[in-house]
Enzyme design. Structure first.
Site, short mmCIF file in Angstrom:
data_model
loop_
_atom_site.label_atom_id
_atom_site.label_comp_id
_atom_site.label_asym_id
_atom_site.label_seq_id
_atom_site.Cartn_x
_atom_site.Cartn_y
_atom_site.Cartn_z
CG ASP A 82 -2.02 0.91 1.28
OD1 ASP A 82 -2.48 1.32 0.20
OD2 ASP A 82 -2.52 1.23 2.39
CG HIS A 83 -0.54 4.91 0.19
ND1 HIS A 83 -0.89 5.90 -0.70
CD2 HIS A 83 -1.69 4.53 0.80
CE1 HIS A 83 -2.19 6.12 -0.62
NE2 HIS A 83 -2.70 5.30 0.28
CD GLU A 134 -3.96 8.51 -4.25
OE1 GLU A 134 -3.76 7.49 -3.54
OE2 GLU A 134 -4.08 9.64 -3.78
CG HIS A 208 -6.68 4.67 -1.35
ND1 HIS A 208 -5.46 4.40 -0.80
CD2 HIS A 208 -6.74 3.97 -2.51
CE1 HIS A 208 -4.79 3.58 -1.59
NE2 HIS A 208 -5.55 3.30 -2.64
N GLY A 209 -9.38 5.64 1.88
CA GLY A 209 -9.99 6.50 2.91
C GLY A 209 -11.44 6.14 3.18
CB ALA A 210 -13.44 3.12 2.59
CB SER A 211 -11.71 4.60 8.04
OG SER A 211 -10.99 3.40 8.14
CB VAL A 231 -11.18 -0.54 5.94
CG1 VAL A 231 -11.55 -0.16 7.37
CG2 VAL A 231 -12.39 -0.42 5.01
CB THR A 233 -8.54 5.15 10.35
OG1 THR A 233 -7.56 5.66 9.44
CG2 THR A 233 -8.54 5.99 11.61
ZN LIG Z 1 -4.65 5.06 0.93
#
Ligand SMILES: [Zn+2]
Length: 290
Positions: A82-83, A134, A208-211, A231, A233
């Site tokens: 990831d990233h 991305e 991304h950032g689905a929390s 997910v 955080t």
């Molecule tokens: Zn991400």
């Protein structure tokens, strides 16, 4: 069983209209908690580690754990980078067996992002490793990344089309209003933009950032072409809150077998609910299908 490419998982999700959840892992307990639920719900899963994860626990160790758990739970697993930010780092891990990587050049101008991603795609495709990139830039904080609101920008659909054509990437993370970490106000998701991207880009899209994003919003993005939902955080918060409560109730406690288990159980509830939102239950692919 073993470590597989994400490509087959995402193409199946795209064909059948669900999303594969990608959960960030940190140690044996977090992997175990995720896999206990995925095994029970027969859900495919992507286990994701950022460069920060591999500073905490060495890549070879995580890889060995994932291989072992793949046998224990009788499931093929995608271990995803990831990233990650460099070809050198990715190629070392692909040589060591990983088959799914994200190269994040989103902080670079378009042409430089294309160049970097293309170099990673050229290498990874020789090794049956799928590549995510991305375009646009999410705000928020994740591990060592901290992107302020001014540096964040949404994905342009026509740029996305050119980006996919020029890089040959397998999946694309889009910036449509989500952010890493927790939200200070209700997220505003640009569904229209996502629909426009979907019209001109036919590879699986990644959220991304689905929390902390309301379930109905995530479901709508899946209807509009998102095939992988990340997910991180929310899992950490569930785990940590349960452990904090356990210590408040058991101030003399010290046995990790007890306090880790309550953290894992709390985390499992989040995993269960995300699998339900993704619609990935009973979608596990057998080895012959991947
Ligand atoms: Zn991400």
């Amino acid at each position: 069983m073993g470590i597989i490419s994400t490509k087959y998982l995402l193409l199946d999700a795209q064909a059948k209209g669900y999303a594969v959840p990608a959960f960030n892992i940190h140690n044996a307990e977090t992997i175990q908690a995720i896999l206990e639920v995925c095994h029970e719900m027969r859900s495919p899963v992507i286990l994701a580690g950022t460069p920060g994860t591999f500073k905490h626990i060495a890549f070879d160790e995580i890889y060995a754990l994932c291989e072992a758990y793949s046998n224990t739970y009788d499931m093929p697993l995608a271990l995803h980078l990831d990233h990650h930010e460099s070809l050198a780092d990715i190629s070392r891990k692909v040589d060591a067996g990983v088959r799914s990587a994200m190269i994040d050049g989103s902080h670079f101008p378009f042409a430089d992002n294309v160049k970097l991603v293309k170099s990673v795609v050229d290498f990874c495709h020789l090794h049956d490793c799928s590549v995510e990139a991305e375009l646009g830039r999410l705000g928020g904080v994740e591990d060592d990344m901290d992107v302020d609101e001014e540096s964040a920008f949404l994905t342009d659909p026509q740029e996305a089309r050119r980006f996919v054509e020029q890089t040959g990437v397998d999946s694309l993370a889009v910036a449509i209003g989500t952010a890493h970490g927790l939200y200070t106000k209700r997220p505003k998701i640009d569904f229209q933009r996502l629909a426009e991207i979907r019209e001109v880009v036919n590879i699986p899209l990644v959220l991304h950032g689905a929390s902390d994003v309301p379930d109905e919003f995530v479901r709508r993005t899946i209807e509009l072409g998102v095939c992988k939902v990340n997910v991180a955080t929310e899992l950490k918060i569930a785990f940590a809150d349960a452990v904090k409560k356990w210590f408040a109730d058991n101030p003399e406690g010290n046995d990790p077998r007890y306090y880790m288990r309550v953290g894992m159980d709390a985390m499992k509830e989040v995993v269960r609910s995300k699998i339900t939102v993704c619609g990935s239950q009973n979608r596990l692919l057998l080895p012959a299908e991947v």
